[in-house]
Design an enzyme around this catalytic site. Sequence first.
Site, PDB file in Angstrom:
ATOM      1  N   ASP A 196      58.709  34.300  47.495  1.00  0.00           N
ATOM      2  CA  ASP A 196      59.682  35.390  47.644  1.00  0.00           C
ATOM      3  C   ASP A 196      60.595  35.458  46.430  1.00  0.00           C
ATOM      4  O   ASP A 196      60.992  36.535  45.975  1.00  0.00           O
ATOM      5  CB  ASP A 196      60.501  35.151  48.918  1.00  0.00           C
ATOM      6  CG  ASP A 196      61.078  36.422  49.506  1.00  0.00           C
ATOM      7  OD1 ASP A 196      60.949  37.477  48.866  1.00  0.00           O
ATOM      8  OD2 ASP A 196      61.659  36.366  50.596  1.00  0.00           O
ATOM      9  N   CYS A 210      62.174  41.654  48.215  1.00  0.00           N
ATOM     10  CA  CYS A 210      60.869  42.255  48.457  1.00  0.00           C
ATOM     11  C   CYS A 210      60.712  43.516  47.609  1.00  0.00           C
ATOM     12  O   CYS A 210      61.554  44.409  47.678  1.00  0.00           O
ATOM     13  CB  CYS A 210      60.725  42.593  49.933  1.00  0.00           C
ATOM     14  SG  CYS A 210      59.190  43.460  50.286  1.00  0.00           S
ATOM     15  N   ASN A 218      67.237  35.937  48.259  1.00  0.00           N
ATOM     16  CA  ASN A 218      67.195  35.074  49.446  1.00  0.00           C
ATOM     17  C   ASN A 218      68.511  34.320  49.561  1.00  0.00           C
ATOM     18  O   ASN A 218      69.224  34.126  48.577  1.00  0.00           O
ATOM     19  CB  ASN A 218      66.071  34.039  49.286  1.00  0.00           C
ATOM     20  CG  ASN A 218      64.707  34.646  49.479  1.00  0.00           C
ATOM     21  OD1 ASN A 218      64.132  35.211  48.555  1.00  0.00           O
ATOM     22  ND2 ASN A 218      64.197  34.551  50.675  1.00  0.00           N
TER      23      ASN A 218
HETATM   24  N1  COA Z   1      43.880  39.333  47.915  1.00  0.00           N
HETATM   25  C1  COA Z   1      43.349  39.900  46.819  1.00  0.00           C
HETATM   26  N2  COA Z   1      42.812  41.132  46.794  1.00  0.00           N
HETATM   27  C2  COA Z   1      42.806  41.811  47.958  1.00  0.00           C
HETATM   28  C3  COA Z   1      43.349  41.280  49.136  1.00  0.00           C
HETATM   29  C4  COA Z   1      43.902  39.978  49.084  1.00  0.00           C
HETATM   30  N3  COA Z   1      44.452  39.399  50.166  1.00  0.00           N
HETATM   31  N4  COA Z   1      43.204  42.175  50.117  1.00  0.00           N
HETATM   32  C5  COA Z   1      42.593  43.245  49.577  1.00  0.00           C
HETATM   33  N5  COA Z   1      42.364  43.026  48.287  1.00  0.00           N
HETATM   34  C6  COA Z   1      41.716  43.895  47.307  1.00  0.00           C
HETATM   35  C7  COA Z   1      40.456  44.523  47.824  1.00  0.00           C
HETATM   36  O1  COA Z   1      39.368  43.661  47.637  1.00  0.00           O
HETATM   37  C8  COA Z   1      40.348  45.760  46.969  1.00  0.00           C
HETATM   38  O2  COA Z   1      39.923  45.394  45.690  1.00  0.00           O
HETATM   39  P1  COA Z   1      39.121  46.434  44.746  1.00  0.00           P
HETATM   40  O3  COA Z   1      40.062  47.565  44.465  1.00  0.00           O
HETATM   41  O4  COA Z   1      38.811  45.614  43.525  1.00  0.00           O
HETATM   42  O5  COA Z   1      37.928  46.830  45.548  1.00  0.00           O
HETATM   43  C9  COA Z   1      41.806  46.180  46.830  1.00  0.00           C
HETATM   44  O6  COA Z   1      42.595  44.995  47.057  1.00  0.00           O
HETATM   45  C10 COA Z   1      42.203  47.243  47.833  1.00  0.00           C
HETATM   46  O7  COA Z   1      41.841  46.811  49.120  1.00  0.00           O
HETATM   47  P2  COA Z   1      42.315  47.572  50.422  1.00  0.00           P
HETATM   48  O8  COA Z   1      41.819  46.830  51.613  1.00  0.00           O
HETATM   49  O9  COA Z   1      41.981  49.036  50.311  1.00  0.00           O
HETATM   50  O10 COA Z   1      43.850  47.340  50.354  1.00  0.00           O
HETATM   51  P3  COA Z   1      45.068  48.296  50.002  1.00  0.00           P
HETATM   52  O11 COA Z   1      44.968  48.870  48.636  1.00  0.00           O
HETATM   53  O12 COA Z   1      45.309  49.205  51.156  1.00  0.00           O
HETATM   54  O13 COA Z   1      46.232  47.190  49.971  1.00  0.00           O
HETATM   55  C11 COA Z   1      46.962  45.024  50.710  1.00  0.00           C
HETATM   56  C12 COA Z   1      46.486  46.392  51.111  1.00  0.00           C
HETATM   57  C13 COA Z   1      47.492  44.360  51.966  1.00  0.00           C
HETATM   58  C14 COA Z   1      45.847  44.213  50.135  1.00  0.00           C
HETATM   59  C15 COA Z   1      48.072  45.164  49.628  1.00  0.00           C
HETATM   60  O14 COA Z   1      48.965  46.179  50.015  1.00  0.00           O
HETATM   61  C16 COA Z   1      48.851  43.881  49.432  1.00  0.00           C
HETATM   62  O15 COA Z   1      48.329  42.903  48.934  1.00  0.00           O
HETATM   63  N6  COA Z   1      50.158  43.870  49.796  1.00  0.00           N
HETATM   64  C17 COA Z   1      50.968  42.683  49.662  1.00  0.00           C
HETATM   65  C18 COA Z   1      52.384  43.072  49.723  1.00  0.00           C
HETATM   66  C19 COA Z   1      53.311  41.902  49.526  1.00  0.00           C
HETATM   67  O16 COA Z   1      52.971  40.858  49.021  1.00  0.00           O
HETATM   68  N7  COA Z   1      54.544  42.114  49.926  1.00  0.00           N
HETATM   69  C20 COA Z   1      55.580  41.155  49.773  1.00  0.00           C
HETATM   70  C21 COA Z   1      55.527  40.102  50.789  1.00  0.00           C
HETATM   71  S1  COA Z   1      56.128  40.608  52.350  1.00  0.00           S
HETATM   72 ZN    ZN Z   2      62.260  37.555  51.974  1.00  0.00          ZN
END
Ligand code: COA
Ligand code: ZN
Length: 320
Positions: free
Chosen positions: A26, A250, A259
Amino acid sequence: MSCAPTPSFAEVDMENVVINEVSLRDGLQLHREFVPTAEKLRLLKRLVDAGIRDFEVTSFVSPKAVPQMADASDVFAGLPVLDGVSYSALVPNRKGLERAADVGCKTVNLVLSATDTMNEKNIRMSLDEAKATCVDTIEHAATLGVNADAYIAVAFECPFERRVDPRRIVDLTREMFEAGAGRVIIADTIGAAAPAQVSDLFSMLVPEFGAERFACHFHDTRAMALANVWEALQQGIRRFDSAVGGLGGCPFAPGASGNLATEDLLLFLRQCGFETGVSLGGVVSAIDVAAEITGRALGGRVMPWVRTQLDQANTEEVPA
Ligand code: COA
Ligand code: ZN
C-alpha cells in the site's frame, strides 16, 4: 457527574498487538517512479530488524493497473526466510493467486470493496462480480494450501457513493467467512471513518464472528486513525495495518492519503500499555530508508518528538 479513575500503566495488562506492515504494498503502490526490487528488499530488511514480524509485501495485480507491483514475483523470491516472520500478498483474482502460489506465498489477501463504483474503479467489476471473484479465489486458495484473508475496502465511506451502511459490511463479512476466509481486514481506504462508526461496526461484527478474526486498516487522511484504533482496541481487535512514515494511498480512490504511520501506531500502543515487540528506534531507521528510496520527506506525527528523544538520549532506542 463523576469520572472513573484512569488506571495507571502499571495496572494495565500488557497484551500483544500485531503490527502488520504494508509499506511495501500500500505504501509504494502510488509512488510514480519504479522502486527497484533490491531497494524494496532493503526497506523490508530494516523493518525486520526493527522487530516487525508480519508484512504485506506486494500485490500480484495487473502490472498495467499498478506498474509499481510488476516485480511481485521477484520481491517474493528475494524475501529472507526467518522464523516467526510472515509474508502475505494482495491478489485480485485467481491469476494473482496462482502467481503468488508459484513463488511460495502462503497467505493472500483478496480485496472486496463495499460499493459497486469502487469495485469498478479498482478492479473493473461490479460488487456482485467482485464478490463472486473473491469467493472463487478463496475456495481455490484452499485447494492450493494457501490461506486467504479478505479486505473489505471502503468499509465506512466510499469516495464515489459516500457513507456505507454497516449492515452491508456485516453481510459481506459473513460471505467472505462462509467462503473460507481466515480473517477479514476492515479497511478505511480513504481515511474517512469517525471513531463512533468504528465502534458501531465492530459492535455488530464481534459478537457474530469473534474479534480475533479481524484486523483493521486505517488511513490517516483526517487525523483520526489513532482514535479509530482506540475504538477497535476497545472491541478486542489486536491486529492493525500500518506503513512506516505514513506512506501510502490507493491510486483508484480519489482523496486517499497515507496509511496510519507505523511509528504513530507503535508509540500509541506502547503508551496504552500494549506489547508489540517492535523497536521505535528501529522503525525510525526504516523511515530513513523509505525516505531515501522514495525521495520524499516522511514521518508520522510523532517524528519531531521521537527525533528529539533520540538526539537528547544519544541512543538508538526511544526511552520509554
Ligand atoms: N496479475 C497479472 N496480470 C493479470 C492479473 C493478475 N492478477 N489479472 C489479470 N491480468 C492480466 C490479464 O492476463 C490480461 O492480460 P493481457 O492484456 O496481456 O491479456 C490483462 O491483465 C487484462 O485482464 P482482464 O481480466 O481483462 O482484467 P482487467 O483489465 O479488467 O483488470 C484487474 C482487472 C483486477 C486485473 C486489474 O484491474 C487489477 O490488477 N487491479 C488491481 C488494482 C489494485 O491493485 N488496487 C490497489 C489495491 S486495493
Ligand atoms: Zn490502504
